[in-house]
Design an enzyme around this catalytic site. Structure first.
Site, PDB file in Angstrom:
ATOM      1  N   ASP A 138       0.796  -1.326   0.102  1.00  0.00           N
ATOM      2  CA  ASP A 138       0.000   0.187   0.263  1.00  0.00           C
ATOM      3  C   ASP A 138       0.873   1.084  -0.042  1.00  0.00           C
ATOM      4  OD1 ASP A 138      -2.448   1.668   0.117  1.00  0.00           O
ATOM      5  OD2 ASP A 138      -2.661   1.279   2.224  1.00  0.00           O
ATOM      6  N   GLY A 229      -8.834   9.869   6.446  1.00  0.00           N
ATOM      7  CA  GLY A 229      -8.454  11.049   6.238  1.00  0.00           C
ATOM      8  C   GLY A 229      -6.912  11.097   6.653  1.00  0.00           C
ATOM      9  N   ASP A 230      -6.533  10.048   7.561  1.00  0.00           N
ATOM     10  CA  ASP A 230      -4.943  10.077   7.931  1.00  0.00           C
ATOM     11  C   ASP A 230      -4.272   9.460   6.746  1.00  0.00           C
ATOM     12  OD1 ASP A 230      -4.960  11.957   9.988  1.00  0.00           O
ATOM     13  OD2 ASP A 230      -5.742  10.299  11.233  1.00  0.00           O
ATOM     14  N   SER A 231      -5.095   8.638   5.991  1.00  0.00           N
ATOM     15  CA  SER A 231      -4.323   7.677   5.110  1.00  0.00           C
ATOM     16  C   SER A 231      -3.502   8.364   4.211  1.00  0.00           C
ATOM     17  CB  SER A 231      -5.601   7.184   4.082  1.00  0.00           C
ATOM     18  OG  SER A 231      -5.944   6.042   4.412  1.00  0.00           O
TER      19      SER A 231
END
Length: 279
Positions: A138, A229-231
């Site tokens: 990822d 949202g921190d991804s």
């Protein structure tokens, strides 16, 4: 472990169309793992970051709707490239992402403090072995259309040696809500979380859910974690004596729940890939 719709949390004030698109994307996420941490939520149990404290932090934004929509974080690798999560760029135009931008030097999203540098992307490279079903590999790279100017508010973060194992307490940062489904302040947040062993993380999520190229961090009692949202944002560790990018915010079961640490892409497994592609 099936993903529950209750794990999906967005900012109420956002336009309905954007909310529906995010909702559709989340339900399309792999059923074998919980939801990605992509959205408009943030660090849970954290504190405000002071301007310039984390100069490597980026806000990754979509501007195709006529306004800047923060949906992921990222980290500055050098003046020309950022490191992000693979799932943050899933479905994006890799060769002409001119509807996406990053903001360096951002602190309070509601205030123009004069330290911000906004740059449109010119290219995206997603790891060729990224797997949306297992959330493996990822990692992605974001190329800037023009170089950043480094100063006390904008600078790169080091990456570890290939194969290095992070340990100790680390700092994860980003923008969003303080609790699952809560309200979202505009100031960049940080929280300190300890690295959790692969064995302990597999006991929480399942033996086949945590790859060797993933790293976990969190406290058993919960209350401190990254969130949607921190991804793509940074997990910075300092066991080498200075800060470096140990992890990329990836996924987790809810946010800050007891006995479910956050799961990150482990940068040390991808150092050679980053160096070969960020050229």
């Amino acid at each position: 472990m099936a993903k529950a719709s209750a794990d999906l949390h967005q900012r109420p004030a956002m336009k309905t169309l954007v909310f529906c698109l995010l909702l559709a994307g989340a339900f399309a996420a792999p059923s074998g793992k919980p939801t990605f941490r992509r959205g408009l939520n943030k660090i849970v149990g954290g504190t405000d970051v002071t301007p310039g404290e984390l100069p490597y932090q980026l806000s990754f934004q979509d501007i195709s709707w006529g306004f800047a929509f923060h949906f992921c974080g990222a980290s500055i690798y050098n003046e020309h490239w950022a490191i992000c999560a693979g799932h943050c760029v899933q479905g994006e135009d890799m060769d002409k992402p001119d509807y996406l931008q990053v903001v360096a030097g951002e602190h309070d999203m509601d205030v123009n403090e004069g330290n911000e540098q906004t740059v449109i992307l010119s290219k995206i490279i997603q790891h060729e072995d990224y797997n949306a079903f297992t959330i493996s590999n990822d990692v992605s790279l974001l190329k800037f259309s023009q170089p950043l100017t480094f100063n006390e508010f904008v600078s790169a973060i080091a990456i570890p040696a290939q194969g290095h194992s992070a340990s100790g307490n680390c700092v994860v940062s980003g923008w969003g809500t303080t609790v699952e489904g809560g309200s979202s302040p505009d100031v960049l947040q940080k929280v300190t979380v300890p690295i959790v062993s692969d064995a302990e993380c597999r006991n929480a999520y399942g033996q086949n859910e945590i790859d060797d190229s993933m790293i976990c961090a969190g406290v058993p009692e919960g209350g401190k974690d990254s969130c949607q949202g921190d991804s793509g944002g940074p997990l910075a560790c300092s066991d080498t004596g200075s800060d470096y990018l140990a992890g990329i915010v990836s996924w987790g079961y809810g946010c800050a729940r007891p006995n479910y640490p956050g799961v990150y892409c482990e940068v040390a497994y991808f150092v050679d890939w980053i160096k070969a592609n960020a050229v």
